[in-house]
Design a protein around this motif. Sequence first.
Motif, PDB file in Angstrom:
ATOM      1  N   VAL A 112     -32.102 -17.045   0.807  1.00 47.51           N
ATOM      2  CA  VAL A 112     -31.511 -18.623   0.621  1.00 47.51           C
ATOM      3  C   VAL A 112     -30.680 -18.440  -0.621  1.00 47.51           C
ATOM      4  CG1 VAL A 112     -32.286 -21.066  -0.092  1.00 47.51           C
ATOM      5  CG2 VAL A 112     -33.639 -19.486   1.607  1.00 47.51           C
ATOM      6  N   TYR A 113     -31.203 -17.916  -1.747  1.00 50.01           N
ATOM      7  CA  TYR A 113     -30.358 -17.928  -3.060  1.00 50.01           C
ATOM      8  C   TYR A 113     -28.974 -17.114  -2.708  1.00 50.01           C
ATOM      9  CZ  TYR A 113     -28.820 -16.530  -7.602  1.00 50.01           C
ATOM     10  OH  TYR A 113     -28.120 -16.483  -8.928  1.00 50.01           O
ATOM     11  N   MET A 114     -28.856 -16.066  -1.876  1.00 55.46           N
ATOM     12  CA  MET A 114     -27.760 -15.438  -1.763  1.00 55.46           C
ATOM     13  C   MET A 114     -26.682 -16.324  -0.851  1.00 55.46           C
ATOM     14  SD  MET A 114     -27.665 -12.256  -2.998  1.00 55.46           S
ATOM     15  CE  MET A 114     -26.705 -11.177  -1.813  1.00 55.46           C
ATOM     16  N   LYS A 115     -27.308 -17.210  -0.015  1.00 62.71           N
ATOM     17  CA  LYS A 115     -26.479 -18.126   0.692  1.00 62.71           C
ATOM     18  C   LYS A 115     -25.860 -18.945   0.226  1.00 62.71           C
ATOM     19  CE  LYS A 115     -27.664 -21.552   3.215  1.00 62.71           C
ATOM     20  NZ  LYS A 115     -26.473 -22.300   2.899  1.00 62.71           N
ATOM     21  N   PHE A 158     -16.170 -29.066  10.947  1.00 64.25           N
ATOM     22  CA  PHE A 158     -17.134 -28.118  11.658  1.00 64.25           C
ATOM     23  C   PHE A 158     -17.798 -27.119  10.508  1.00 64.25           C
ATOM     24  CE2 PHE A 158     -18.549 -24.234  13.480  1.00 64.25           C
ATOM     25  CZ  PHE A 158     -19.246 -24.588  14.583  1.00 64.25           C
ATOM     26  N   LEU A 159     -17.032 -26.758   9.523  1.00 62.40           N
ATOM     27  CA  LEU A 159     -17.663 -25.842   8.645  1.00 62.40           C
ATOM     28  C   LEU A 159     -18.655 -26.565   7.734  1.00 62.40           C
ATOM     29  CD1 LEU A 159     -14.358 -23.750   7.682  1.00 62.40           C
ATOM     30  CD2 LEU A 159     -16.304 -23.348   9.068  1.00 62.40           C
ATOM     31  N   THR A 160     -18.277 -27.899   7.479  1.00 62.47           N
ATOM     32  CA  THR A 160     -19.149 -28.735   6.370  1.00 62.47           C
ATOM     33  C   THR A 160     -20.442 -28.918   7.366  1.00 62.47           C
ATOM     34  OG1 THR A 160     -17.372 -29.953   5.651  1.00 62.47           O
ATOM     35  CG2 THR A 160     -19.154 -30.893   5.449  1.00 62.47           C
ATOM     36  N   HIS A 161     -20.282 -29.460   8.485  1.00 57.60           N
ATOM     37  CA  HIS A 161     -21.577 -29.380   9.219  1.00 57.60           C
ATOM     38  C   HIS A 161     -22.423 -28.045   9.466  1.00 57.60           C
ATOM     39  CE1 HIS A 161     -24.076 -29.512  13.130  1.00 57.60           C
ATOM     40  NE2 HIS A 161     -23.629 -28.453  13.424  1.00 57.60           N
ATOM     41  N   CYS A 162     -21.792 -26.937   9.451  1.00 58.93           N
ATOM     42  CA  CYS A 162     -22.594 -25.834   9.485  1.00 58.93           C
ATOM     43  C   CYS A 162     -23.236 -25.559   8.075  1.00 58.93           C
ATOM     44  CB  CYS A 162     -21.551 -24.494   9.553  1.00 58.93           C
ATOM     45  SG  CYS A 162     -20.959 -24.334  11.392  1.00 58.93           S
ATOM     46  N   VAL A 163     -22.676 -25.706   6.968  1.00 59.39           N
ATOM     47  CA  VAL A 163     -23.303 -25.790   5.756  1.00 59.39           C
ATOM     48  C   VAL A 163     -24.373 -26.594   5.805  1.00 59.39           C
ATOM     49  CG1 VAL A 163     -22.866 -26.029   3.218  1.00 59.39           C
ATOM     50  CG2 VAL A 163     -21.346 -24.914   4.611  1.00 59.39           C
ATOM     51  N   ASN A 167     -28.674 -25.576   5.434  1.00 58.32           N
ATOM     52  CA  ASN A 167     -29.089 -25.994   4.292  1.00 58.32           C
ATOM     53  C   ASN A 167     -30.590 -26.619   4.714  1.00 58.32           C
ATOM     54  OD1 ASN A 167     -27.716 -24.697   2.232  1.00 58.32           O
ATOM     55  ND2 ASN A 167     -26.439 -26.677   2.178  1.00 58.32           N
ATOM     56  N   GLU A 168     -30.715 -26.801   5.804  1.00 58.56           N
ATOM     57  CA  GLU A 168     -32.121 -27.783   6.471  1.00 58.56           C
ATOM     58  C   GLU A 168     -33.145 -26.648   6.374  1.00 58.56           C
ATOM     59  OE1 GLU A 168     -31.340 -29.861   9.787  1.00 58.56           O
ATOM     60  OE2 GLU A 168     -29.666 -31.291   8.954  1.00 58.56           O
ATOM     61  N   ILE A 169     -33.728 -26.368   5.405  1.00 56.86           N
ATOM     62  CA  ILE A 169     -34.743 -25.303   5.458  1.00 56.86           C
ATOM     63  C   ILE A 169     -35.753 -25.152   6.544  1.00 56.86           C
ATOM     64  CG2 ILE A 169     -36.235 -23.672   4.026  1.00 56.86           C
ATOM     65  CD1 ILE A 169     -33.487 -23.484   3.243  1.00 56.86           C
ATOM     66  N   PHE A 170     -36.422 -26.505   6.842  1.00 56.80           N
ATOM     67  CA  PHE A 170     -37.776 -26.157   7.546  1.00 56.80           C
ATOM     68  C   PHE A 170     -37.146 -26.367   9.204  1.00 56.80           C
ATOM     69  CE2 PHE A 170     -39.285 -28.583   3.925  1.00 56.80           C
ATOM     70  CZ  PHE A 170     -40.549 -27.941   3.716  1.00 56.80           C
ATOM     71  N   ASP A 373     -27.411 -19.828  10.088  1.00 57.55           N
ATOM     72  CA  ASP A 373     -28.778 -19.844  10.031  1.00 57.55           C
ATOM     73  C   ASP A 373     -29.150 -19.762   8.481  1.00 57.55           C
ATOM     74  OD1 ASP A 373     -28.481 -16.989   9.237  1.00 57.55           O
ATOM     75  OD2 ASP A 373     -28.497 -16.353  11.181  1.00 57.55           O
ATOM     76  N   MET A 374     -30.388 -19.381   8.328  1.00 56.43           N
ATOM     77  CA  MET A 374     -30.874 -19.462   6.914  1.00 56.43           C
ATOM     78  C   MET A 374     -29.871 -18.325   6.043  1.00 56.43           C
ATOM     79  SD  MET A 374     -34.812 -19.129   5.500  1.00 56.43           S
ATOM     80  CE  MET A 374     -35.361 -20.425   6.669  1.00 56.43           C
ATOM     81  N   HIS A 375     -29.543 -17.495   6.671  1.00 56.17           N
ATOM     82  CA  HIS A 375     -28.976 -16.351   5.909  1.00 56.17           C
ATOM     83  C   HIS A 375     -27.425 -16.594   5.722  1.00 56.17           C
ATOM     84  CE1 HIS A 375     -32.405 -13.613   6.526  1.00 56.17           C
ATOM     85  NE2 HIS A 375     -32.471 -14.266   7.463  1.00 56.17           N
ATOM     86  N   HIS A 376     -26.670 -17.425   6.539  1.00 55.58           N
ATOM     87  CA  HIS A 376     -25.338 -17.441   6.414  1.00 55.58           C
ATOM     88  C   HIS A 376     -25.134 -18.905   7.098  1.00 55.58           C
ATOM     89  CE1 HIS A 376     -25.114 -13.297   5.394  1.00 55.58           C
ATOM     90  NE2 HIS A 376     -25.321 -12.847   6.355  1.00 55.58           N
ATOM     91  N   SER A 377     -24.247 -19.636   6.461  1.00 56.81           N
ATOM     92  CA  SER A 377     -23.705 -20.817   6.866  1.00 56.81           C
ATOM     93  C   SER A 377     -23.134 -20.910   8.334  1.00 56.81           C
ATOM     94  CB  SER A 377     -22.812 -21.434   6.001  1.00 56.81           C
ATOM     95  OG  SER A 377     -23.790 -21.991   4.625  1.00 56.81           O
ATOM     96  N   TYR A 378     -22.386 -20.039   8.679  1.00 51.61           N
ATOM     97  CA  TYR A 378     -21.767 -19.575   9.956  1.00 51.61           C
ATOM     98  C   TYR A 378     -21.261 -18.479   9.915  1.00 51.61           C
ATOM     99  CZ  TYR A 378     -17.399 -20.124   7.054  1.00 51.61           C
ATOM    100  OH  TYR A 378     -16.235 -20.113   6.008  1.00 51.61           O
TER     101      TYR A 378
END
Length: 396
Positions: A112-115, A158-163, A167-170, A373-378
Amino acid sequence: MVIVPNGCIIYGSQLIFNLLAIVNILTYTTNCGAFCDPNSHTGLNFQAATTSCSMSNSEKENEDIPRAEGSIITVHRETEQSPGTCGVVNDMSSDDDRRHMPYIRNSMARAVYMKMKEDENNRNDRHVYWYRIILSRLSPALQEKFIQFEQDEKTEEFLTHCVDLSNEIFTQLFHTIARTVLKVFMTQTSINGYLHRGSMFIFSSHHIEKLLGMSSYYKGDNLLDLGAGDGKVTKVLAQYYRNTFATEISSVMVKRLRSHGFSVLGLDEWYNNDGLKYDLISCLNLIDRCDRPMKLLADIRSSLAPNGRVLLAVVIPFKPYVEFESETHEPTELIRVKGTNFEEEVEQFYHLFSQSGFSVEAFTRLPYLCEGDMHHSYYVLSDAVFVLKKKDDEPS
């Protein structure tokens, strides 16, 4: 008295520990100013780390990176490494970032921190390398057919949507757990459809209108989108046609397509219907995923209406992978396309299409984007997008 199995206690404890670790990271990054508010950005970005081999001085192509099974989640970025070297690209790339990175033992919290840092480091990136080519590498016949695009407002949305989604961790935790269970009896495509995740973006309405040379008021008769997935990309094309047809192998995705109001045709139905011809057939990132790509091209050609066109996108580097109904995941018909850079493979496809009875009206380079996903925004792959027509339709 309720007896809880030890395994549940261990799993629940680990989940709670992971969540607490993530909360700590959120607190840490907010306090040290590293947290990036996704709502404050335009042109939000992410260039995930990948190991890549340099192919030339002027442009580097990740030729040998394998694509993930049944998905488009390989990531690459052009870099200024020296020729013949391999390295990790833009993953907390600055020495200053590494020196100030806190020690994070928990792997999930570290991801999460790296992303967050990756999103922050890339927030003003216009991604010009997603769209550029080196024209001098192409034949004169192809040079005049290239259309240059850039990142537009819809791509940024779309990129904003992906970020935001990443960021929705749950939500991401739920997807991770559900994917682990569902992959036992579902393909990755069906899992994405079931979870309503992994949507794609290739082009905007502006891109399509310029690429196909039509106005926003254009209305054709029949559109066919082959391998349409969840229909999000199909909707961009459907606004220009009165009737929209689609095909899809995944039964889950078929339901998604029908929910958009599209007519879903059987895999052997779309090209065996003598009374149904199409003004536009879109074949987006499919010929590297089907068992018999040459037959597919022949069927497409025979299904076009007079003066009909084909919108065909192919991922470069070209890496065939058959997701469905193949134990080896290798196609029965193998298209041999191999090059040291993007332009060389485009040139080879140009000749392949000519041998298949098509001429190229126009082509461009666009990013093939997928929700992360949790590792990369897109995630992103590089697409060559061609507009084809039958040679028979060319003026004599």
